[in-house]
Design a protein around this motif. Structure first.
Motif: not given
Lengths: 485, 260
Positions: B12, B14, B47-48, B50-51, B56-59
């Motif tokens: 992952i 982000k 952040t993890l 919320k992914c 949050y969308p992941m990159d």
């Protein structure tokens, strides 16, 4: 803690936990979940705990009501006469009805300052309809009729976009009455007023919820605007009479026959008693938390006694002069009872009501639970203004017409006062429709009783009413601060 | 223990603007286990989470649920898979009781579309009983009357009620006293015993050492280590969090230094 009913596991299957908790399920026998208060003592202690915890409910309003009744009946001779006491429900009716609507808005922690003038405007629509054979077009000059239709169409669009179908149906119905000139029928004219209220409320809610203007500012602006529109509708200083229209006039000025007054009492109080008793017994049988039967029966007995006494009292002739007889329950009491029951069921038995309380209690939690909080706001304003419009109709009935200042002045403030004195919180999340009824009676008894004291000026009415409101708001604020968070 | 993780995240990445918050993070949770997610402030824990939650969308990177790749584009996707996140602020309505909160937004209805209080109350009790909760006196208590631990319990029970498979708990004991912390940790342990995959995000190493089966330590957006709790000491975990490495566990010295 005494626990007479053992909480054995109910035979109902637990599909949710079938795969995760099957192994742990048998421990339920040791899990001391209550079945509610099981006896009077426990129920009483629970009540005391709730009051100390800030959950005061109807207590201040009832105490205030009793206090006022005692003071006025001991210090004046006229207060306790039939003629005067029978006036109370009719005097209180507009305040109560507008207040019941405001409860919905207050539950969300919002305020609707425009409910009073919106009520006046809605009733003006009705008054024009009945006075001009349903044709509002000729009376509303200078594009006012077009503006009326535009407001309804805009509200219709908002209601449809928000999927508020009862609102859509109401507005379409009102629009049909408006453009087809069938409002000469008084019932249709009244419904036109109510749906006008619905439209106004939905637009107010849209401005609050989707545009994001604080409700105080939106409704303050609309409070002023509707006042101006009302003057445009009627002409400054003008007034449209409604006295000669029997149905409208009947609301505040005629009574149900004595026999039917008893029927109304039995249907409503008996129905309440039967429903609460049935619920209590059934829930207990299913080992769910339930109120003790003794409490339910006691509350029913008190209500039945009060109701029977009131009907008995109102069924006696209260016309001091010879001539025609005045007796029976005023029609407006039946109207209030119907609205009270319908709105109470809406708030307590439906997902809509549950989500409204949730949105007022914690909007973020409600949002995460998938509730469309802005939509709830729009719906609440729609309901509020619809009920306010009913209040406006009743006000017109009481005043015998719709003057150009209908619903202005203190109308709205007394209605807010009624809800708050009754126990509805200004902070949102806490309140019931019945609060407006109790509070409305308190707010009405004060001027009613004080005017019987020749040496107490009108100035005192305002001070004392203000005092009551202050006490109620203080109780609300203090009870809030006593809670853990 | 099954060999396929119930939830697995691979590689992952982000970024927020120019700042890369997650650097090819690998993370996995097994059913029936408590996985602790530890790290200093800003390490990328939230952040993890919320992914996973779809906030949050992941990159780049992929999420596997029971070994199969899944796409999570929003909170609803996460719920549909049976992933529930109990946030620190709990999101309970103070003015509603425990049953009402547990079923909020997903109420049971009767045949005439009114609220089916009986069914909801029974299911709420079964859920609490299934978790062996004894700290709640009545399921009809209003949340404003509950203690912090009871609120946490309610929020966790709400997550379990919906037949979820993975529960992520964000600092569940942060606001609690000693006794209540123990109760909530017991509850966390029981969730795993009942077969759920549990992710415990915590700053409190005592909690982590007491209840977790495995620990994933994040250090400045990278996974410093994923270790079994039984194979590591309290002090080593702290070192992983603060320096990214301890002994021969963790990031390579160069990498750790470069990240800092």
């Amino acid at each position: 803690m005494t626990e007479p009913t053992p909480t054995t596991p109910t035979p109902a299957p637990a599909p949710v936990l079938a795969n995760t908790a099957a192994a742990a399920a048998p421990t339920e026998a040791g899990f001391s979940v209550d079945a509610g208060a099981t006896n009077l003592k426990e129920a009483f202690l629970g009540y005391v705990t709730r009051i100390r915890g800030g959950e005061v409910g109807a207590l201040p309003a009832v105490a205030g009501l009793v206090l006022l009744l005692v003071v006025f009946s001991t210090t004046t001779k006229i207060f306790l006469t039939r003629g005067n006491l029978a006036n109370l429900p009719t005097q209180a009716a507009p305040t109560i009805l507008i207040g019941m609507g405001l409860v919905f808005v207050l539950l969300l922690g919002e305020i609707d300052l425009s409910a009073g003038t919106a009520a006046g405007l809605a009733s003006a629509g009705m008054a024009i309809a009945v006075n001009f054979h349903g044709n509002l077009q000729t009376q509303l000059k200078g594009g006012m009729f077009g503006a009326y239709i535009v407001v309804m169409v805009l509200a219709l669009i908002v209601a449809a976009r928000e999927r508020l179908w009862p609102g859509v149906i109401a507005i379409v119905f009102g629009g049909v009455v408006l453009v087809t000139h069938i409002g000469s029928n008084q019932v249709l004219a009244i419904l036109l007023a109510v749906t006008t209220g619905t439209s106004i409320g939905i637009l107010t809610g849209f401005l609050r919820a989707r545009v994001g203007i604080p409700s105080f500012v939106v409704t303050l602006a609309l409070f002023l605007a509707w006042q101006g529109v009302l003057i445009q509708f009627l002409g400054a200083g003008n007034s449209f009479p409604t006295q000669r229209f029997k149905t409208i006039n009947a609301l505040e000025n005629t009574n149900i026959s004595p026999l039917w007054s008893w029927v109304v009492l039995i249907v409503f109080v008996g129905g309440y008693g039967a429903f609460t008793l049935y619920t209590s017994i059934r829930r207990r049988a299913q080992q769910l938390s339930a109120q003790p039967v003794s409490i339910v029966v006691g509350r029913f007995a008190i209500l039945a006694l009060l109701g029977a006494f009131s009907v008995f009292f109102l069924n006696k002739n209260r016309n001091p002069n010879k001539g025609h007889v005045i007796r029976g329950l005023p029609w407006v009491v039946l109207l209030i009872l119907i609205v009270l029951v319908a709105m109470t069921l809406l708030l307590s038995k439906t997902t809509f009501g549950r989500h409204l309380y949730a949105s007022g209690g914690n909007a973020e939690a409600a949002r995460r639970a998938g509730i469309d909080v802005p939509r709830m706001r729009i719906a609440a304003f729609g309901i509020s203004s619809s009920l306010a419009a009913i209040g406006g109709v009743v006000l017109a009935s009481k005043q015998g017409g719709v003057p150009a200042d209908a619903g202005g002045g203190n109308t709205l403030l007394f209605a807010v006062g009624a809800a708050v004195v009754g126990g509805t919180s200004l902070f949102g999340g806490r309140g019931r429709v019945r609060d407006a009824v109790l509070g409305g009676l308190v707010i009405t008894i004060i001027p009613n009783g004080l005017q019987l004291h020749p040496n107490v000026g009108a100035s005192y009415q305002y001070v004392i009413t203000g005092g009551f409101l202050l006490v109620a708001a203080a109780v609300d604020a203090l009870s809030r601060s006593r809670r853990p968070t | 223990m099954s060999s396929t993780p119930i939830l697995e995240m691979r590689g992952i990445n982000k970024s927020f603007g120019a700042v890369q918050v997650l650097h090819s993070v690998d993370f996995r949770v097994y059913a029936g286990e408590v996985m602790a997610l530890v790290g200093d402030n800003g390490a990328g824990k939230s952040t993890l989470v919320k992914c996973v939650a779809g906030i949050y969308p992941m990159d780049s990177g992929e999420i596997l649920f029971e070994g199969a790749p899944v796409h999570i584009h929003g909170p609803r996707d996460a719920s549909a898979l049976g992933i529930e996140i109990v946030y620190q602020d709990l999101a309970l309505c103070d003015n509603l009781d425990i049953v009402q909160n547990m079923f909020l937004g997903r109420e049971n209805l009767t045949s005439v579309r009114t609220l089916d209080e009986g069914t909801m109350e029974r299911r709420a009790r079964q859920t609490l009983a299934g978790l062996s909760v004894r700290t709640v006196k009545s399921v009809r208590q209003v949340v404003s009357e509950l203690s912090g631990g009871q609120r946490q319990t309610t929020a966790i029970a709400k997550a379990v009620l919906w037949n979820n498979r993975v529960v992520l708990l964000d600092e569940p004991t942060a606001a609690l006293g000693v006794a209540q912390t123990d109760q909530v940790l017991d509850l966390v342990r029981r969730l795993a015993t009942n077969g759920l995959g549990v992710v415990l995000i915590s700053h409190n190493m005592n909690d982590v050492m007491k209840v977790a089966d495995r620990i994933t330590a994040l250090y400045l957006g990278k996974v410093a280590a994923e270790v079994k709790t039984s194979e590591i000491t309290h002090a080593q975990v702290v070192e992983l969090i603060t320096a990214g490495r301890t002994g021969n566990i963790g990031l390579k010295p160069a990498e750790a230094a470069q990240s800092a």
